[in-house]
Design a protein around this motif. Structure first.
Motif, PDB file in Angstrom:
ATOM      1  N   TRP A  53       0.818  -1.214   0.000  1.00 49.98           N
ATOM      2  CA  TRP A  53       0.000   0.000   0.000  1.00 49.98           C
ATOM      3  C   TRP A  53       0.850   1.262   0.000  1.00 49.98           C
ATOM      4  O   TRP A  53       0.447   2.279  -0.560  1.00 49.98           O
ATOM      5  CB  TRP A  53      -0.924  -0.009   1.216  1.00 49.98           C
ATOM      6  N   SER A  54       2.021   1.196   0.622  1.00 47.37           N
ATOM      7  CA  SER A  54       2.854   2.392   0.747  1.00 47.37           C
ATOM      8  C   SER A  54       3.861   2.540  -0.377  1.00 47.37           C
ATOM      9  O   SER A  54       4.640   3.502  -0.388  1.00 47.37           O
ATOM     10  CB  SER A  54       3.609   2.344   2.076  1.00 47.37           C
ATOM     11  N   ALA A  55       3.878   1.591  -1.303  1.00 49.16           N
ATOM     12  CA  ALA A  55       4.823   1.596  -2.425  1.00 49.16           C
ATOM     13  C   ALA A  55       6.271   1.467  -1.984  1.00 49.16           C
ATOM     14  O   ALA A  55       7.191   1.835  -2.721  1.00 49.16           O
ATOM     15  CB  ALA A  55       4.655   2.856  -3.283  1.00 49.16           C
ATOM     16  N   THR A  56       6.489   0.912  -0.804  1.00 50.40           N
ATOM     17  CA  THR A  56       7.863   0.726  -0.330  1.00 50.40           C
ATOM     18  C   THR A  56       8.347  -0.705  -0.501  1.00 50.40           C
ATOM     19  O   THR A  56       9.547  -0.964  -0.438  1.00 50.40           O
ATOM     20  CB  THR A  56       7.982   1.111   1.152  1.00 50.40           C
ATOM     21  N   VAL A  57       7.417  -1.635  -0.710  1.00 50.89           N
ATOM     22  CA  VAL A  57       7.796  -3.038  -0.872  1.00 50.89           C
ATOM     23  C   VAL A  57       7.223  -3.549  -2.188  1.00 50.89           C
ATOM     24  O   VAL A  57       6.046  -3.360  -2.483  1.00 50.89           O
ATOM     25  CB  VAL A  57       7.273  -3.903   0.286  1.00 50.89           C
ATOM     26  N   ILE A  70       6.934  -2.332 -11.222  1.00 51.05           N
ATOM     27  CA  ILE A  70       5.598  -1.982 -10.754  1.00 51.05           C
ATOM     28  C   ILE A  70       5.685  -0.716  -9.915  1.00 51.05           C
ATOM     29  O   ILE A  70       6.636  -0.539  -9.144  1.00 51.05           O
ATOM     30  CB  ILE A  70       4.960  -3.143  -9.952  1.00 51.05           C
ATOM     31  N   SER A  71       4.698   0.158 -10.076  1.00 50.64           N
ATOM     32  CA  SER A  71       4.658   1.397  -9.304  1.00 50.64           C
ATOM     33  C   SER A  71       3.207   1.771  -9.053  1.00 50.64           C
ATOM     34  O   SER A  71       2.310   1.248  -9.714  1.00 50.64           O
ATOM     35  CB  SER A  71       5.382   2.518 -10.054  1.00 50.64           C
ATOM     36  N   ARG A  72       2.983   2.672  -8.108  1.00 51.27           N
ATOM     37  CA  ARG A  72       1.621   3.117  -7.818  1.00 51.27           C
ATOM     38  C   ARG A  72       1.625   4.576  -7.421  1.00 51.27           C
ATOM     39  O   ARG A  72       2.631   5.109  -6.932  1.00 51.27           O
ATOM     40  CB  ARG A  72       0.981   2.257  -6.724  1.00 51.27           C
ATOM     41  N   ASP A  73       0.471   5.196  -7.641  1.00 47.82           N
ATOM     42  CA  ASP A  73       0.265   6.591  -7.243  1.00 47.82           C
ATOM     43  C   ASP A  73      -1.052   6.632  -6.488  1.00 47.82           C
ATOM     44  O   ASP A  73      -2.126   6.591  -7.091  1.00 47.82           O
ATOM     45  CB  ASP A  73       0.224   7.490  -8.487  1.00 47.82           C
ATOM     46  N   ASN A  74      -0.985   6.685  -5.181  1.00 49.99           N
ATOM     47  CA  ASN A  74      -2.206   6.642  -4.368  1.00 49.99           C
ATOM     48  C   ASN A  74      -3.048   7.906  -4.533  1.00 49.99           C
ATOM     49  O   ASN A  74      -4.260   7.878  -4.305  1.00 49.99           O
ATOM     50  CB  ASN A  74      -1.854   6.425  -2.903  1.00 49.99           C
ATOM     51  N   VAL A  79      -2.029   2.066 -10.549  1.00 50.96           N
ATOM     52  CA  VAL A  79      -0.846   1.224 -10.417  1.00 50.96           C
ATOM     53  C   VAL A  79      -0.406   0.854 -11.827  1.00 50.96           C
ATOM     54  O   VAL A  79      -1.229   0.493 -12.669  1.00 50.96           O
ATOM     55  CB  VAL A  79      -1.124  -0.022  -9.549  1.00 50.96           C
ATOM     56  N   ASP A  80       0.864   1.005 -12.102  1.00 53.51           N
ATOM     57  CA  ASP A  80       1.401   0.790 -13.433  1.00 53.51           C
ATOM     58  C   ASP A  80       2.378  -0.377 -13.460  1.00 53.51           C
ATOM     59  O   ASP A  80       2.978  -0.721 -12.444  1.00 53.51           O
ATOM     60  CB  ASP A  80       2.124   2.047 -13.924  1.00 53.51           C
ATOM     61  N   LEU A  81       2.528  -0.946 -14.650  1.00 50.78           N
ATOM     62  CA  LEU A  81       3.526  -1.980 -14.863  1.00 50.78           C
ATOM     63  C   LEU A  81       4.325  -1.606 -16.106  1.00 50.78           C
ATOM     64  O   LEU A  81       3.799  -1.664 -17.221  1.00 50.78           O
ATOM     65  CB  LEU A  81       2.879  -3.349 -15.043  1.00 50.78           C
ATOM     66  N   GLN A  82       5.559  -1.174 -15.911  1.00 49.52           N
ATOM     67  CA  GLN A  82       6.450  -0.871 -17.012  1.00 49.52           C
ATOM     68  C   GLN A  82       7.148  -2.155 -17.432  1.00 49.52           C
ATOM     69  O   GLN A  82       7.845  -2.772 -16.620  1.00 49.52           O
ATOM     70  CB  GLN A  82       7.480   0.179 -16.591  1.00 49.52           C
ATOM     71  N   MET A  83       6.956  -2.537 -18.681  1.00 52.32           N
ATOM     72  CA  MET A  83       7.509  -3.799 -19.175  1.00 52.32           C
ATOM     73  C   MET A  83       8.554  -3.499 -20.240  1.00 52.32           C
ATOM     74  O   MET A  83       8.227  -2.922 -21.285  1.00 52.32           O
ATOM     75  CB  MET A  83       6.392  -4.670 -19.741  1.00 52.32           C
ATOM     76  N   ASN A  84       9.782  -3.872 -19.975  1.00 54.01           N
ATOM     77  CA  ASN A  84      10.899  -3.638 -20.889  1.00 54.01           C
ATOM     78  C   ASN A  84      11.473  -4.960 -21.367  1.00 54.01           C
ATOM     79  O   ASN A  84      11.241  -6.008 -20.755  1.00 54.01           O
ATOM     80  CB  ASN A  84      11.982  -2.823 -20.185  1.00 54.01           C
TER      81      ASN A  84
END
Length: 124
Positions: A53-57, A70-74, A79-84
Motif C-alpha cells: 500500500w505504501s509503495a515501499t515493498v 511496478i509502481s503506484r500513485d495513491n 498502479v502501473d507496470l512498465q515492461m521492458n
C-alpha cells in the motif's frame, strides 16, 4: 472495495516496451496491496508483480525480475507496470488485482478484486 480497470495492452516486437496502467476506483485503494498477474492461452494465471500500500515493498516473479517495474500513485488511484525487454513468452492477458492481505501474495487467492484484463502480444 477496489474495482480495477486495466489499459495499455497491445502488440509489440520482441525487445520492445509497453506500459500497463490500472485505474482502481474505491475508497480503500490506498490501503490495498496491488498486483499484476498474467494468463497465457491454455495456461494457468500466474503472478507477475506486486506492490504494497505504501509503495515501499515490491515483489516480482523470477521470469520478469530486472525487466518489469511496478509502481503506484495513491493520489491518482493508479498502479502501473512498465515492461521492458519484452519476450514472446510474455504474451498473455494481464490482470490487475487488489487485495487486503498484509503481505504480498503470489497466489490469486491473495487478492479479492480483479480487472477484466488487457492483452499483451509480443511478436518474435
Amino acid at each position: 472495495q477496489v474495482q480495477p480497470v486495466e489499459s495499455g495492452g497491445g502488440l509489440v516486437q520482441a525487445g520492445g516496451s509497453l506500459r500497463l496502467s490500472c485505474a482502481a476506483s474505491g475508497r480503500t485503494f490506498s490501503s490495498d496491496s496491488m498486483a499484476w498477474f498474467r494468463q497465457a492461452a491454455g495456461k494457468a494465471r500466474e503472478f507477475v508483480a506486486a506492490i504494497d500500500w505504501s509503495a515501499t515493498v515490491t515483489r516480482y516473479a523470477d521470469s520478469v525480475k530486472g525487466r518489469f517495474i511496478i509502481s503506484r500513485d495513491n493520489a491518482k488511484n493508479t498502479v502501473d507496470l512498465q515492461m521492458n525487454s519484452l519476450k514472446p513468452e510474455d504474451t498473455a492477458v494481464y490482470y490487475c488485482a487488489a487485495g487486503r492481505a498484509s503481505y504480498l501474495s503470489t497466489y490469486t487467492s491473495g487478492y479479492d478484486n480483479w480487472g477484466q484484463g488487457t492483452q499483451v502480444t509480443v511478436s518474435s
